[in-house]
Design an enzyme around this catalytic site. Structure first.
Site, PDB file in Angstrom:
ATOM      1  N   LYS A 216       0.838  -1.195   0.000  1.00 19.39           N
ATOM      2  CA  LYS A 216       0.000   0.000   0.000  1.00 19.39           C
ATOM      3  C   LYS A 216       0.877   1.251   0.000  1.00 19.39           C
ATOM      4  O   LYS A 216       1.544   1.545   0.988  1.00 19.39           O
ATOM      5  CB  LYS A 216      -0.919   0.030   1.219  1.00 19.39           C
ATOM      6  CG  LYS A 216      -1.807   1.279   1.250  1.00 19.39           C
ATOM      7  CD  LYS A 216      -2.344   1.559   2.628  1.00 19.39           C
ATOM      8  CE  LYS A 216      -3.029   2.928   2.711  1.00 19.39           C
ATOM      9  NZ  LYS A 216      -2.147   4.055   2.343  1.00 19.39           N
TER      10      LYS A 216
ATOM     11  N   GLU B 145       9.347   0.948  11.357  1.00 18.15           N
ATOM     12  CA  GLU B 145      10.310   2.045  11.244  1.00 18.15           C
ATOM     13  C   GLU B 145       9.518   3.319  11.420  1.00 18.15           C
ATOM     14  O   GLU B 145       8.742   3.720  10.547  1.00 18.15           O
ATOM     15  CB  GLU B 145      11.022   1.987   9.889  1.00 18.15           C
ATOM     16  CG  GLU B 145      12.281   2.828   9.833  1.00 18.15           C
ATOM     17  CD  GLU B 145      12.039   4.203   9.258  1.00 18.15           C
ATOM     18  OE1 GLU B 145      11.936   5.159  10.074  1.00 18.15           O
ATOM     19  OE2 GLU B 145      11.933   4.340   8.041  1.00 18.15           O
TER      20      GLU B 145
ATOM     21  N   CYS C  88      12.361  11.069   8.420  1.00 13.14           N
ATOM     22  CA  CYS C  88      12.233  10.554   9.785  1.00 13.14           C
ATOM     23  C   CYS C  88      13.537  10.667  10.561  1.00 13.14           C
ATOM     24  O   CYS C  88      13.523  10.797  11.789  1.00 13.14           O
ATOM     25  CB  CYS C  88      11.753   9.106   9.751  1.00 13.14           C
ATOM     26  SG  CYS C  88      12.750   8.032   8.698  1.00 13.14           S
TER      27      CYS C  88
ATOM     28  N   GLU D  22       8.197  15.371  16.823  1.00 11.82           N
ATOM     29  CA  GLU D  22       8.709  15.265  15.458  1.00 11.82           C
ATOM     30  C   GLU D  22       7.932  16.252  14.582  1.00 11.82           C
ATOM     31  O   GLU D  22       6.766  16.037  14.259  1.00 11.82           O
ATOM     32  CB  GLU D  22       8.541  13.839  14.927  1.00 11.82           C
ATOM     33  CG  GLU D  22       9.155  13.648  13.557  1.00 11.82           C
ATOM     34  CD  GLU D  22       8.956  12.251  13.009  1.00 11.82           C
ATOM     35  OE1 GLU D  22       9.822  11.781  12.256  1.00 11.82           O
ATOM     36  OE2 GLU D  22       7.920  11.634  13.329  1.00 11.82           O
TER      37      GLU D  22
END
Length: 796
Positions: A191, A265, A299, A396
């Site tokens: 996906k 992750e 990230c 983040e």
């Protein structure tokens, strides 16, 4: 004489636009409307949604919103195709993967432009960084397919893999996921992100041209509902997810108890550490590559700048000067440095976090510049004066925003670097390799770059610690994520323990008989000392013949807290040399051997075993086995295509909670505790609930074997209650449960999601603890360690 800054300001850059003609023609060829790619065929477009160009908001195409039925069809196709894909053999798979890499190279320009149109990142990044690495991953993993029978002889493919990726590196994330999965013999249901599906759909066409068999690669598009359907589908054997920590938690909860293999992750808040002896100009350029690459939508972006106090002001001045030269504009312009954010929603989130910092009194600095009124844009931003607990210092941001602060000493730098729930990556800049290599092992991150930033290669693993997830992508360790040991298929069913004979007696107060009675209850073992249970409760343990054997302490939540605290105080065990740890395990084996008859008699009393001496002998041998591994489980030195090496270090996980099996109460205990200790972990162990006395009898053995207090703590009691406490404890880094309780293992996995601690559970199966393949080998070593990849360039 004018400065470089003044010269640059007088230069007039002309546009250097990359043509979109080929990409537009490809979109037009599909009438800008796409179905799903299932079983090597395209479905008609059903319900659709728009994917747009972030730079101007113009619609690029309509893409199908997959349904649960579509996911069902994709999983069924993958399941049908998987045996044939395995039967094709390593060489057959390698040839097809090689064809994919060649096609990716041949059509690199089309992919790069399409990625830029769909994502908003600059053409320089997609052309010069993303596409070469995408092709490299398929080349590299074609090699692993070729070598699989030799290098992974004791493993098989997991089966059908569900893969879900984010929008920041759409095609690169596809390569990271699909290449190792195919090499290992798996089939995939993939996906792409809702915002950026186009290059995945173009890749599906390459699969057809490269001869990928029907059903091996299936691509389903849509929003989070599609991802949820993939995660929850019982026909999928593994989930590989890259995305936010919040969604990672949900996936961990959803898959708890399902038996699905899982790799995550997740997010990051990576430190970029600059010492006062660093080449400051080089560090500034590294910082640009770290935080403003891909608009900071990375990230592992170095979003926390930590600079030694003596050079802080000078370095910040250099950073601001460099920020003024960054060009923000059309992603298709080859002279631009920063493109568009992926979506207005992301732009608004970044703006909100920056304004919260301004409201808290931080200085917010941006270079002068005008942004387009259409599309999603944000200027590179520097925030100073933030506290370590400020939202911008902890959250983040996932945008071109840098938060800077200073430190005085290397110890303070490490403390600030680790002051986060994340642990994905870090950068260390220093001209002293001795200083850098002293700091690197102390940083809790899966990847550390020395005097460089954002280096990646297919041969080098990538992944995080703590709430940045677990599992690795790339390298040999990444291949293991898509393989299952053959020994797992041979595991027996979990043994069933009858209530008669070995059942535990009723719980009672420790001194219930008389206020003057001496408490002879077998105690807990915490911090190297015997300790009474906090609740002062005990329970009777009966033997195989129903006769009373002993009272044992009934451990509680408070006892677990005390044990965890003792384990953290024993951090020196992780720093001890591997040789020293091996010696201690040998000493334990030696002292156990002296009392072998006593331990065999105790096992026979508890379990009724007629072969108790064999279990003791196997336990001694198992201690020797893990002592042997203690100083032989070395890392690797990779040679990526850069001027330098990447050292993959095997590091301890930290504090591991271990719930031991009921069968083989001594051998099962040692088979789990010894490897954890061998690799430098500290352990809080819950011995067999049915037969705990074999572990309790080890106290004196441990006391005479030089094991530091707190390295191993033993808390007896209810496996369910103590496992629940271990899985919920914020200072436990991993939980292993192997007592055959399906519901108990599922609960451990579910509760672990809060802090995303690693788990290793046995489910409803047992384990032949006498079999070294089921109770030993690299599989156990991998659970007892985590890999840190350290990039060390030469000549910089």
């Amino acid at each position: 004489m004018p400065t470089i800054k003044e010269i640059l300001q007088t230069m007039d850059y002309g546009p250097a636009l990359e043509t979109t003609k080929e990409a537009q023609a490809w979109l037009d060829g599909h009438e800008r409307r796409f179905g799903l790619f299932i079983d090597n065929a395209w479905s008609d477009a059903g319900e659709t949604f728009a994917t747009t160009n972030p730079a101007d908001g113009v619609e690029l195409a309509q893409v199908t919103q997959a349904t649960n039925d579509d996911v069902e069809r994709a999983v069924a196709a993958a399941r049908r195709a998987q045996p044939g894909w395995v039967a094709l053999g390593g060489h057959g798979r390698a040839k097809i993967m090689y064809a994919l890499s060649r096609l990716l190279q041949k059509h690199a320009r089309l992919f790069a432009v399409l990625e830029t149109l769909d994502n908003g990142k600059t053409i320089r990044e997609t052309r010069d960084a993303d596409l070469p690495l995408v092709a490299r991953h398929f080349y590299y993993h074609a090699g692993w397919a070729q070598l699989q029978a030799e290098e992974f002889a004791d493993y098989r493919a997991v089966g059908v893999v569900g893969q879900i990726v984010p929008w920041n590196f759409p095609l690169l994330m596809l390569a990271w996921k699909i290449a190792p999965a195919l090499a290992a013999g798996n089939t995939v249901v993939f996906k792409p992100a809702e915002y950026t599906p186009l290059t995945a759909l173009l890749f599906a066409e390459l699969c057809q041209r490269a001869g990928v068999p029907a059903g091996v690669v299936n691509i389903v598009t849509g929003d989070g509902r599609v991802g949820e359907a993939i995660v929850n589908h019982p026909g999928i054997d593994k989930i590989a997810f890259t995305g936010s920590t919040e969604v990672g938690r949900l996936i961990r909860k959803s898959t708890a108890g399902s038996g699905k293999k899982l790799s995550l992750e997740l997010g990051g808040k990576s430190p970029f550490i600059v010492f006062d002896d660093a080449d400051l100009d080089a560090a500034v350029e590294g910082l640009v590559d770290s935080i403003w690459f891909n608009q900071g939508q990375v990230c592992c972006a170095g979003s926390r700048l930590l600079v030694q106090e003596s050079v802080y002001e000078r370095f910040i001045k250099k950073v601001k000067a460099r920020m003024e030269t960054l060009r923000v504009g059309s992603p298709l312009d080859k002279s631009n440095d920063i493109g568009a954010l992926v979506d207005p929603v992301q732009q608004q989130r970044i703006h909100g976090l920056v304004e919260s910092a301004r409201a808290e009194g931080c200085e917010v600095w941006q270079p002068a510049g005008e942004l387009s009124t259409t599309g999603s844009w944000y200027l590179p931003t520097l925030i100073t004066g933030a506290s370590t607990s400020a939202a911008v210092a902890q959250a983040e941001i996932f945008g071109p925003v840098l938060v800077a602060m200073s430190f005085r000493t290397p110890a303070e730098a490490v403390q600030l670097a680790n002051n986060t729930v994340y642990g994905l990556a870090a950068c260390v800049w220093s001209e002293s390799i001795s200083l850098a290599l002293d700091v690197v092992p102390q940083i809790k991150a899966g990847v550390v770059w020395i005097n460089t930033a954002n280096q990646f290669d297919a041969a080098c693993g990538f992944g995080g610690y703590k709430e940045s997830g677990y599992g690795r992508e790339g390298g040999k360790e990444g291949m293991y994520e898509y393989l299952t040991p053959l020994s797992e298929d041979a595991r027996p069913a979990a043994p069933v323990f009858a209530a008669k004979g070995a059942a535990k007696g009723p719980m009672k107060a420790a001194d219930a008989d008389s206020p003057f009675a001496i408490d002879r209850t077998a105690k807990l073992y915490i911090g190297g000392k015997q300790a009474r249970p906090d609740g002062a409760y005990s329970r009777a343990i009966n033997g195989a013949n129903g006769a009373f054997l002993a009272d044992i302490g009934e451990g509680s939540r408070k006892d677990i807290r005390n044990a965890v605290e003792a384990a953290h105080k024993a951090a020196g065990w992780a720093k001890a040399t591997a040789h020293n740890r091996a010696q201690v395990l040998y000493y334990i084996a030696e002292n156990l051997a002296i009392r072998a008859d006593e331990f065999a008699a105790r096992i026979a009393q508890q379990t009724g075993s007629t072969d108790a001496a064999r279990e003791v002998a196997a336990s001694i041998e198992r201690l020797f086995y893990w002592a042997a591994w203690a100083d032989k489980y070395d890392g690797q030195a990779h040679q990526p295509p850069m001027h330098g090496i990447t050292v993959a270090l095997n590091e301890p996980v930290g504090v591991i909670g271990i719930v031991c099996p009921n069968e083989n109460p001594l051998l099962g205990f040692i088979s789990l505790v010894a490897p954890a200790l061998a690799l430098g972990n500290r352990v809080v162990a819950v011995p067999s609930e049915q037969h705990p006395l074999s572990a309790i009898d080890l106290y004196q053995v441990l006391d005479t074997s030089d094991l530091p207090g707190g390295a191993l703590n033993i808390v007896t009691g209810s496996a369910d209650e103590l496992a629940r406490t271990l899985a919920s404890h914020g200072e436990i880094d991993a939980v292993w449960r192997h007592d055959g309780s399906l519901d108990g293992c599922a609960e451990v996995e579910r509760l672990s999601s809060e802090t995303l601690k690693r788990t290793w559970t046995g489910g409803a199966k047992g384990r032949d603890w006498f079999d070294p393949k089921q109770a030993g080998g690299r599989v156990v070593l991998q659970h007892a360690s985590q890999v840190k990849n350290v990039w060390i360039p030469y000549g910089v």
